[in-house]
Structure formats: C-alpha cells, structure tokens
Design an enzyme around this catalytic site. Structure first.
Site, PDB file in Angstrom:
ATOM      1  N   GLY A  42      34.528  17.427  -5.854  1.00  0.00           N
ATOM      2  CA  GLY A  42      35.399  16.247  -5.824  1.00  0.00           C
ATOM      3  C   GLY A  42      34.778  15.024  -5.196  1.00  0.00           C
ATOM      4  N   SER A  43      33.451  14.918  -5.243  1.00  0.00           N
ATOM      5  CA  SER A  43      32.840  13.719  -4.648  1.00  0.00           C
ATOM      6  C   SER A  43      33.224  12.468  -5.434  1.00  0.00           C
ATOM      7  CB  SER A  43      31.319  13.870  -4.539  1.00  0.00           C
ATOM      8  OG  SER A  43      30.714  13.882  -5.807  1.00  0.00           O
ATOM      9  N   ASN A  44      33.390  12.597  -6.741  1.00  0.00           N
ATOM     10  CA  ASN A  44      33.832  11.432  -7.535  1.00  0.00           C
ATOM     11  C   ASN A  44      35.295  11.093  -7.269  1.00  0.00           C
ATOM     12  OD1 ASN A  44      31.690  10.357  -9.515  1.00  0.00           O
ATOM     13  ND2 ASN A  44      31.408  12.568  -9.554  1.00  0.00           N
ATOM     14  N   LYS A  76      45.842  26.991 -24.567  1.00  0.00           N
ATOM     15  CA  LYS A  76      45.631  25.627 -24.038  1.00  0.00           C
ATOM     16  C   LYS A  76      46.913  24.790 -24.109  1.00  0.00           C
ATOM     17  CE  LYS A  76      41.683  23.479 -25.065  1.00  0.00           C
ATOM     18  NZ  LYS A  76      40.869  23.017 -23.937  1.00  0.00           N
ATOM     19  N   MET A  93      36.184  20.976 -16.114  1.00  0.00           N
ATOM     20  CA  MET A  93      35.262  21.659 -17.019  1.00  0.00           C
ATOM     21  C   MET A  93      35.941  22.229 -18.274  1.00  0.00           C
ATOM     22  SD  MET A  93      32.513  21.010 -15.490  1.00  0.00           S
ATOM     23  CE  MET A  93      31.245  22.045 -16.212  1.00  0.00           C
ATOM     24  N   ARG A  94      36.976  21.552 -18.740  1.00  0.00           N
ATOM     25  CA  ARG A  94      37.659  22.006 -19.962  1.00  0.00           C
ATOM     26  C   ARG A  94      37.790  20.854 -20.936  1.00  0.00           C
ATOM     27  NH1 ARG A  94      40.225  26.694 -19.385  1.00  0.00           N
ATOM     28  NH2 ARG A  94      39.883  27.541 -17.316  1.00  0.00           N
ATOM     29  N   LEU A  95      37.796  21.209 -22.224  1.00  0.00           N
ATOM     30  CA  LEU A  95      38.070  20.177 -23.223  1.00  0.00           C
ATOM     31  C   LEU A  95      39.554  19.847 -23.188  1.00  0.00           C
ATOM     32  CD1 LEU A  95      36.097  21.267 -26.430  1.00  0.00           C
ATOM     33  CD2 LEU A  95      35.656  19.318 -24.927  1.00  0.00           C
ATOM     34  N   ILE A  96      39.866  18.570 -23.303  1.00  0.00           N
ATOM     35  CA  ILE A  96      41.273  18.152 -23.350  1.00  0.00           C
ATOM     36  C   ILE A  96      41.796  18.430 -24.765  1.00  0.00           C
ATOM     37  CG2 ILE A  96      42.834  16.177 -23.138  1.00  0.00           C
ATOM     38  CD1 ILE A  96      41.645  16.939 -20.460  1.00  0.00           C
ATOM     39  N   HIS A 118      30.050  11.521 -17.126  1.00  0.00           N
ATOM     40  CA  HIS A 118      29.103  12.569 -17.503  1.00  0.00           C
ATOM     41  C   HIS A 118      27.718  12.228 -16.952  1.00  0.00           C
ATOM     42  CE1 HIS A 118      27.651  15.950 -19.866  1.00  0.00           C
ATOM     43  NE2 HIS A 118      26.604  15.208 -20.170  1.00  0.00           N
TER      44      HIS A 118
HETATM   45  C1  GRF Z   1      29.812  14.975 -11.797  1.00  0.00           C
HETATM   46  O1  GRF Z   1      28.421  15.003 -11.752  1.00  0.00           O
HETATM   47  C2  GRF Z   1      30.311  14.480 -13.120  1.00  0.00           C
HETATM   48  O2  GRF Z   1      29.410  13.652 -13.779  1.00  0.00           O
HETATM   49  C3  GRF Z   1      30.489  15.755 -13.905  1.00  0.00           C
HETATM   50  O3  GRF Z   1      30.914  16.701 -12.964  1.00  0.00           O
HETATM   51  C4  GRF Z   1      30.419  16.366 -11.683  1.00  0.00           C
HETATM   52  C5  GRF Z   1      31.537  16.434 -10.696  1.00  0.00           C
HETATM   53  O4  GRF Z   1      31.071  16.328  -9.390  1.00  0.00           O
HETATM   54  N1  GRF Z   1      31.404  15.555 -15.013  1.00  0.00           N
HETATM   55  P1  GRF Z   1      32.087  16.114  -8.175  1.00  0.00           P
HETATM   56  O5  GRF Z   1      33.034  17.300  -8.151  1.00  0.00           O
HETATM   57  O6  GRF Z   1      32.806  14.818  -8.394  1.00  0.00           O
HETATM   58  O7  GRF Z   1      31.231  16.077  -6.944  1.00  0.00           O
END
Ligand code: GRF
Length: 188
Positions: A12-14, A65, A90-93, A109
């Site tokens: 969840g760093s993003n 789904k 990590m899933r397709l919508i 991505h």
């Molecule tokens: C990121 O590198 C993003 O590009 C990819 O999944 C990763 C998630 O990282 N889709 P985080 O959980 O936000 O650290």
C-alpha cells in the site's frame, strides 16, 4: 470533491502516497474506501491508521467474479464513491464494476506500457535487458493493462540493478506520478 476508492492488495505504498498528497493539499479528493482482496495485507494497517474504512474479501468465498464485484459495488455505492484508483490490486476488473464506473477507473503499472504488462513487470524488464523502463497510469478496460494511457514517466535501469533496487527507483516515481496524475484528472 472527488470521493475515491483505492483498490490495493499489497503493502500500500501508493495508497499512502495518495493519502499524503491529500493531506498536503496537493490532491483535492477524499479516500472514502479501501477495497482489498488479501486479508492481512499491510495496506489494511495503513487504512486503519488513517481511519479509512476497508472492505476486505476473499474471492474464494464467492461463487464467481460477478458475485464478489456485486458486493464491492454495494460498498462503493454506500460510501458514495465516484472514482476508483487501482494500486496493486492483482485482479482483472469485471463487467459488474466496469459497467458502473465506465471511464472512472485508473491503474498504475510499473513499466512503460504496452511493454511488460501483467505480473512482475520489473522482473520482465530485467530479463529483457532494457535500459529504460518506467511507470504508466492508464484507464482500465477489460484487458490486462490495456486501457488508454494517461501518463508515463521513464526510469533508467542501472548497471548492476537487481529486482529490489529497480523496484525502489520505480516506486519513487510512482509515489509522485500517481497523485499528480489524479490531481490533473480531477481538475478537468
Ligand atoms: C506498484 O508497483 C504498482 O505499480 C503495481 O503494484 C504495486 C503496488 O505497490 N500495480 P504498493 O502496494 O502500492 O506498494
């Protein structure tokens, strides 16, 4: 103000970078909900610390789904969400959510799409021996990392890079590109 749901399954760093940008006044939005398909993921701790409600589910407990997406949709409606940012989901919508949020779902991505879609884009870039990779923000459609591109930023692959060092450089870019791109989109 945009009410945002973030879908994430990892560290969840993003997710955190979006919260931090809002806090600093750089992004005019509110994260109303976290959707997570990995019970125990660190992103859930981050949500708890920030006081953001989370809907956590285990896909295996649903018939298909459409069934779990129906449940997600109910949560999105309950929290009055108007926009979805995928950040390591990590899933397709599927069509259930795509149909309800047409043109209102974006993804980040860790490559310069259309290069290296799908899993482990960083490993794919290292294996291919490219000198430049990067980050892409794109709209989400039914394909795997295939929707229209909104923003991209290159990242150099350095001599001697391994998975961790390259990922760290990519994530540093992600953490400004994602909030900045969302801020631009929400101004339009
Ligand atoms: C990121 O590198 C993003 O590009 C990819 O999944 C990763 C998630 O990282 N889709 P985080 O959980 O936000 O650290």
């Amino acid at each position: 103000m945009k009410k945002l749901a973030v879908f994430a399954s990892g560290s969840g760093s993003n997710f955190q970078s979006i919260l931090d940008a809002i806090e600093r006044g750089k992004l005019d939005a509110r994260v109303a909900l976290l959707v997570c398909d990995k019970p125990g993921a660190y992103v859930l701790k981050r949500a708890e610390q920030a006081g953001i409600p989370a809907f956590v589910f285990n896909a295996k407990e649903f018939e298909n789904k459409a069934a779990y997406e129906e449940e997600i949709l109910q949560h999105l409606q309950y929290y009055d969400v108007g926009f979805i940012a995928l950040a390591g989901y990590m899933r397709l919508i599927g069509m259930t959510i795509l149909g309800a949020f047409s043109g209102k779902i974006v993804n980040i991505h860790p490559s310069l799409l259309p290069a290296f879609p799908g899993k482990d884009a960083v490993g794919q870039a290292l294996a291919a021996g490219v000198k430049i990779t990067g980050v892409t923000i794109h709209y989400v459609d039914e394909g795997m990392d295939t929707g229209p591109i909104i923003a991209q930023e290159p990242v150099q692959v350095m001599e001697g890079d391994d998975h961790d060092s390259l990922l760290a450089r990519i994530q540093k870019v992600e953490h400004t590109l994602y909030p900045d791109t969302l801020a631009q989109l929400f101004k339009q």
